[in-house]
Design an enzyme around this catalytic site. Sequence first.
Site, short mmCIF file in Angstrom:
data_model
loop_
_atom_site.label_atom_id
_atom_site.label_comp_id
_atom_site.label_asym_id
_atom_site.label_seq_id
_atom_site.Cartn_x
_atom_site.Cartn_y
_atom_site.Cartn_z
N HIS A 64 20.65 41.18 45.68
CA HIS A 64 21.10 40.44 44.27
C HIS A 64 21.23 41.44 43.27
O HIS A 64 20.53 41.36 42.25
CB HIS A 64 20.44 39.41 44.13
CG HIS A 64 20.86 38.31 43.00
ND1 HIS A 64 20.65 36.78 42.96
CD2 HIS A 64 21.81 38.79 42.11
CE1 HIS A 64 21.44 36.35 42.26
NE2 HIS A 64 22.30 37.37 41.59
N GLU B 143 15.71 34.35 48.30
CA GLU B 143 15.78 35.67 47.85
C GLU B 143 14.15 35.92 47.65
O GLU B 143 13.63 35.17 46.73
CB GLU B 143 16.52 35.97 46.49
CG GLU B 143 17.98 35.60 46.81
CD GLU B 143 19.09 35.92 46.02
OE1 GLU B 143 18.71 36.43 44.71
OE2 GLU B 143 20.33 35.73 46.27
N1 LIG Z 1 25.61 38.97 42.27
C1 LIG Z 1 25.28 38.89 40.87
O1 LIG Z 1 24.36 39.65 40.46
C2 LIG Z 1 25.81 37.99 39.97
C3 LIG Z 1 25.65 38.23 38.71
C4 LIG Z 1 26.32 37.39 37.80
C5 LIG Z 1 27.20 36.10 38.20
N2 LIG Z 1 27.15 35.80 39.55
C6 LIG Z 1 27.62 34.64 40.34
O2 LIG Z 1 29.18 35.11 40.35
C7 LIG Z 1 29.59 33.71 40.40
C8 LIG Z 1 30.92 33.56 39.31
O3 LIG Z 1 30.54 33.85 38.07
P1 LIG Z 1 31.32 33.93 36.71
O4 LIG Z 1 31.00 34.63 35.54
O5 LIG Z 1 32.79 34.61 37.24
O6 LIG Z 1 31.80 32.33 36.37
P2 LIG Z 1 32.99 31.63 35.87
O7 LIG Z 1 32.49 30.31 35.62
O8 LIG Z 1 33.54 32.67 34.84
O9 LIG Z 1 33.94 31.42 37.20
C9 LIG Z 1 33.84 30.61 38.16
C10 LIG Z 1 35.07 30.06 38.51
O10 LIG Z 1 34.81 29.13 39.82
C11 LIG Z 1 35.80 28.19 39.42
N3 LIG Z 1 35.41 26.90 40.24
C12 LIG Z 1 34.38 25.81 39.82
N4 LIG Z 1 34.43 25.05 40.64
C13 LIG Z 1 35.23 25.47 41.71
C14 LIG Z 1 35.48 24.87 42.95
N5 LIG Z 1 34.99 23.51 43.21
N6 LIG Z 1 35.96 25.35 43.89
C15 LIG Z 1 36.63 26.66 43.41
N7 LIG Z 1 36.58 27.35 42.30
C16 LIG Z 1 35.83 26.49 41.33
C17 LIG Z 1 35.76 27.77 38.01
O11 LIG Z 1 37.04 27.22 37.67
C18 LIG Z 1 35.88 29.27 37.64
O12 LIG Z 1 37.10 29.75 37.32
C19 LIG Z 1 28.62 32.61 39.82
O13 LIG Z 1 28.11 32.00 41.01
C20 LIG Z 1 27.53 33.47 39.33
O14 LIG Z 1 26.33 32.87 39.60
C21 LIG Z 1 26.45 36.95 40.56
#
Ligand SMILES: NC(=O)c1ccc[n+]([C@@H]2O[C@H](COP(=O)([O-])OP(=O)(O)OC[C@H]3O[C@@H](n4cnc5c(N)ncnc54)[C@H](O)[C@@H]3O)[C@@H](O)[C@H]2O)c1
Length: 317
Positions: free
Chosen positions: A282, A264
Amino acid sequence: MTKVLVTARSFAKSPEARAVLEQAGCEVIFNPYDRPLTEDELVELIKGMDALVAGMDAVTAKVIAAGLPTLKIIAKHGVGYNTIDVAAAAAYGIPVTITPGANNISVAELAIGLMLAVARHIPQMDGIVRRGGWSRMTGSELYGKVLGIIGMGSIGCEVAKRAHAFGMKIIAYDIRPRQDMIENYGVTYLPMADCLAQADFLSLHAPALPETIGMINKDTLKTMKRTAFLINTARGDLIVEEDLYDALKNGVIAGAGLDTFVHEPIRDARLFTLDNVVLTPHAGATTHEAVTRMGVMAAEEVVRVLSGQPPQNPVKI
Ligand SMILES: NC(=O)c1ccc[n+]([C@@H]2O[C@H](COP(=O)([O-])OP(=O)(O)OC[C@H]3O[C@@H](n4cnc5c(N)ncnc54)[C@H](O)[C@@H]3O)[C@@H](O)[C@H]2O)c1
């Protein structure tokens, strides 16, 4: 007067967050540059500060040491604390806090927005109309479609709730299934392979871990429906981008909506040549509401710790 250095640039855009600090009697010193600070700049600015509200800047052991003996808390404006040397902070007894949940709704809404944008060709038709054209592109409804969610955590659950309201059937893969999502939103948990095979829309919400990096690749893309749309608002590393480019170009899947990328800004400009992909920079968490929530949560942690209370969301090491 207690002094708080704020290097997170979007914090300054939130009067509510600033007010939390000022009403607690803090003097707020902002990042004077419109970019993350270098280590040397941070070392200078942190001297004599009681707290740091950190943005994307690298808060190294040297920076933390320069903040001694006054520095009492490092409040990260967001959840990603990989830029902060948490072990060094712990060694000096300085808590590092994060703002979990502040942007769940914003990211979930962008995921839904990308689904609608790719399924209804919204950016493409906008382009047609701006160029003086009036031709319509036939889209697909979300109603009645199968949404596969990979990673049903904080953001995945918010996506599921919204998709449920659209009349979508929701299937999910997660290593920790949530009973409340099964009971309240009719979510069916399935193995990942079944989610990929059955989804009309596949939305990624898993963290980037050794076991998830590259989970969407030429082999797994082949198992998806040719009519399926892939949405990624999680982390770019979950997808092998060259394989996705080939799949989109050759009709292996119908389209993609992407907010996160391996590099990015994007390095592989071939994605720009495709009509069936919608790209955002992003921007999942970039809303007034999320920025305000992050700022207020970080400011409240600062006030809490400076008044001798324990932090609510410390990073545990
Ligand atoms: N686009 C953006 O601006 C932005 C902003 C915030 C977060 N994010 C990203 O969004 C994603 C989710 O964030 P969140 O706050 O919901 O996280 P979170 O930790 O609440 O949820 C992640 C989920 O993934 C599951 N998980 C872990 N390992 C796994 C696997 N091997 N297979 C399947 N599921 C699995 C966990 O059990 C959990 O339920 C992250 O990658 C985070 O970096 C992106």
